[in-house]
Design a protein around this motif. Structure first.
Motif, PDB file in Angstrom:
ATOM      1  N   SER A   2     -27.849  -5.634 -11.564  1.00 26.42           N
ATOM      2  CA  SER A   2     -28.737  -6.713 -11.122  1.00 26.42           C
ATOM      3  C   SER A   2     -30.171  -6.437 -11.580  1.00 26.42           C
ATOM      4  CB  SER A   2     -28.665  -6.809  -9.598  1.00 26.42           C
ATOM      5  OG  SER A   2     -29.628  -7.693  -9.117  1.00 26.42           O
ATOM      6  N   GLU A   5     -33.455 -10.284  -7.981  1.00 27.86           N
ATOM      7  CA  GLU A   5     -32.922 -10.613  -6.661  1.00 27.86           C
ATOM      8  C   GLU A   5     -34.006 -11.313  -5.858  1.00 27.86           C
ATOM      9  OE1 GLU A   5     -30.690  -7.655  -4.510  1.00 27.86           O
ATOM     10  OE2 GLU A   5     -30.185  -6.609  -6.372  1.00 27.86           O
ATOM     11  N   LYS A   6     -33.630 -12.384  -5.207  1.00 31.04           N
ATOM     12  CA  LYS A   6     -34.562 -13.170  -4.393  1.00 31.04           C
ATOM     13  C   LYS A   6     -33.798 -13.783  -3.232  1.00 31.04           C
ATOM     14  CE  LYS A   6     -38.309 -13.312  -7.116  1.00 31.04           C
ATOM     15  NZ  LYS A   6     -39.674 -13.121  -6.750  1.00 31.04           N
ATOM     16  N   SER A   7     -34.535 -14.171  -2.205  1.00 33.90           N
ATOM     17  CA  SER A   7     -33.934 -14.979  -1.144  1.00 33.90           C
ATOM     18  C   SER A   7     -35.014 -15.894  -0.586  1.00 33.90           C
ATOM     19  CB  SER A   7     -33.325 -14.111  -0.046  1.00 33.90           C
ATOM     20  OG  SER A   7     -34.314 -13.499   0.722  1.00 33.90           O
ATOM     21  N   SER A  78     -20.954 -18.643  -8.041  1.00 34.41           N
ATOM     22  CA  SER A  78     -21.493 -17.866  -9.148  1.00 34.41           C
ATOM     23  C   SER A  78     -21.336 -18.681 -10.418  1.00 34.41           C
ATOM     24  CB  SER A  78     -20.749 -16.540  -9.312  1.00 34.41           C
ATOM     25  OG  SER A  78     -20.901 -15.731  -8.179  1.00 34.41           O
ATOM     26  N   TYR A  90     -25.292 -15.451 -12.524  1.00 29.27           N
ATOM     27  CA  TYR A  90     -26.116 -15.721 -11.346  1.00 29.27           C
ATOM     28  C   TYR A  90     -25.192 -15.921 -10.147  1.00 29.27           C
ATOM     29  CZ  TYR A  90     -30.501 -16.450 -13.953  1.00 29.27           C
ATOM     30  OH  TYR A  90     -31.633 -16.286 -14.708  1.00 29.27           O
ATOM     31  N   HIS A  91     -25.530 -15.266  -9.051  1.00 31.40           N
ATOM     32  CA  HIS A  91     -24.733 -15.330  -7.827  1.00 31.40           C
ATOM     33  C   HIS A  91     -25.600 -15.863  -6.688  1.00 31.40           C
ATOM     34  CE1 HIS A  91     -21.903 -12.749  -9.994  1.00 31.40           C
ATOM     35  NE2 HIS A  91     -22.949 -12.003 -10.314  1.00 31.40           N
ATOM     36  N   TYR A  92     -25.064 -16.818  -5.934  1.00 35.01           N
ATOM     37  CA  TYR A  92     -25.780 -17.428  -4.817  1.00 35.01           C
ATOM     38  C   TYR A  92     -24.938 -17.333  -3.554  1.00 35.01           C
ATOM     39  CZ  TYR A  92     -28.532 -19.597  -8.529  1.00 35.01           C
ATOM     40  OH  TYR A  92     -29.321 -19.813  -9.631  1.00 35.01           O
ATOM     41  N   GLU A 104     -29.456 -16.503  -0.842  1.00 38.08           N
ATOM     42  CA  GLU A 104     -29.643 -15.200  -1.464  1.00 38.08           C
ATOM     43  C   GLU A 104     -29.168 -15.292  -2.909  1.00 38.08           C
ATOM     44  OE1 GLU A 104     -27.025 -13.130   1.145  1.00 38.08           O
ATOM     45  OE2 GLU A 104     -28.549 -12.932   2.723  1.00 38.08           O
ATOM     46  N   LYS A 106     -28.818 -13.336  -6.817  1.00 32.61           N
ATOM     47  CA  LYS A 106     -28.796 -12.109  -7.612  1.00 32.61           C
ATOM     48  C   LYS A 106     -28.475 -12.482  -9.052  1.00 32.61           C
ATOM     49  CE  LYS A 106     -25.364  -9.066  -7.346  1.00 32.61           C
ATOM     50  NZ  LYS A 106     -24.488  -7.976  -6.863  1.00 32.61           N
ATOM     51  N   GLU A 108     -27.629 -11.046 -12.979  1.00 35.01           N
ATOM     52  CA  GLU A 108     -27.158  -9.894 -13.743  1.00 35.01           C
ATOM     53  C   GLU A 108     -27.145 -10.255 -15.225  1.00 35.01           C
ATOM     54  OE1 GLU A 108     -23.809  -7.730 -11.137  1.00 35.01           O
ATOM     55  OE2 GLU A 108     -23.292  -9.788 -11.713  1.00 35.01           O
ATOM     56  N   LYS A 128     -36.703 -13.432 -16.330  1.00 34.88           N
ATOM     57  CA  LYS A 128     -37.422 -13.350 -15.051  1.00 34.88           C
ATOM     58  C   LYS A 128     -38.555 -14.367 -15.008  1.00 34.88           C
ATOM     59  CE  LYS A 128     -36.856  -8.693 -13.262  1.00 34.88           C
ATOM     60  NZ  LYS A 128     -37.514  -7.425 -12.966  1.00 34.88           N
TER      61      LYS A 128
END
Length: 147
Positions: A2, A5-7, A78, A90-92, A104, A106, A108, A128
């Motif tokens: 990863s 990462e953000k939330s 994802s 990208y995973h949510y 949330e 993440k 990769e 980014k």
């Protein structure tokens, strides 16, 4: 692996947030860099669903096919894009809270080939810069749109 990462908490019910987040045709309204989306799959969003996203990055348009690789309604999804030796995932996750819905995220990045491996730090910085604030943009869009 990863690298981002953000939330964020969105002051709306999880069903509304998840529906808006997975309406990929609305991405140009939510994300500045996205200029066009072409839906490539029929029916509701599910694992295997595909769409073509076009972004304008540094004044140049770049398109990629994005596939939903994991999907559970109102819980998580994802997406994955693979091109030119770059594998971006990208995973949510969506969690109902007393304040609304916590999203949330993440990101990769996997690379193939020596050139991409050497350029990976630069590629990560570019991604980014493009996507770092996309959850905040999503929050603003969802909280200000009429249900």
């Amino acid at each position: 692996m990863s690298f981002l990462e953000k939330s964020v908490v969105i002051k709306k019910p999880v069903e509304e947030v998840f529906e808006a987040a997975t309406d990929f045709s609305k991405s140009p309204e939510m994300m500045d860099a996205v200029v066009d989306v072409e839906i490539l799959s029929e029916g509701p969003v599910k694992e295997g669903y595909k769409f073509k996203e076009t972004r304008e990055i540094r004044g140049r348009k770049a398109s990629s096919v994005i596939e939903v690789t994991d999907f559970e309604q109102n819980k998580h999804y994802s997406v994955r894009s693979v091109q030119n030796g770059l594998d971006l995932r990208y995973h949510y996750n969506f969690v109902e809270t007393t304040e609304g819905t916590r999203v949330e995220f993440k990101g990769e990045l996997f690379t193939e080939g020596l050139r991409n491996k050497l350029a990976q730090p630069l590629i990560k910085r570019i991604i980014k810069k493009e996507d770092e604030n996309h959850l905040e943009d999503m929050k603003k869009h969802i909280e200000t749109s009429v249900s």
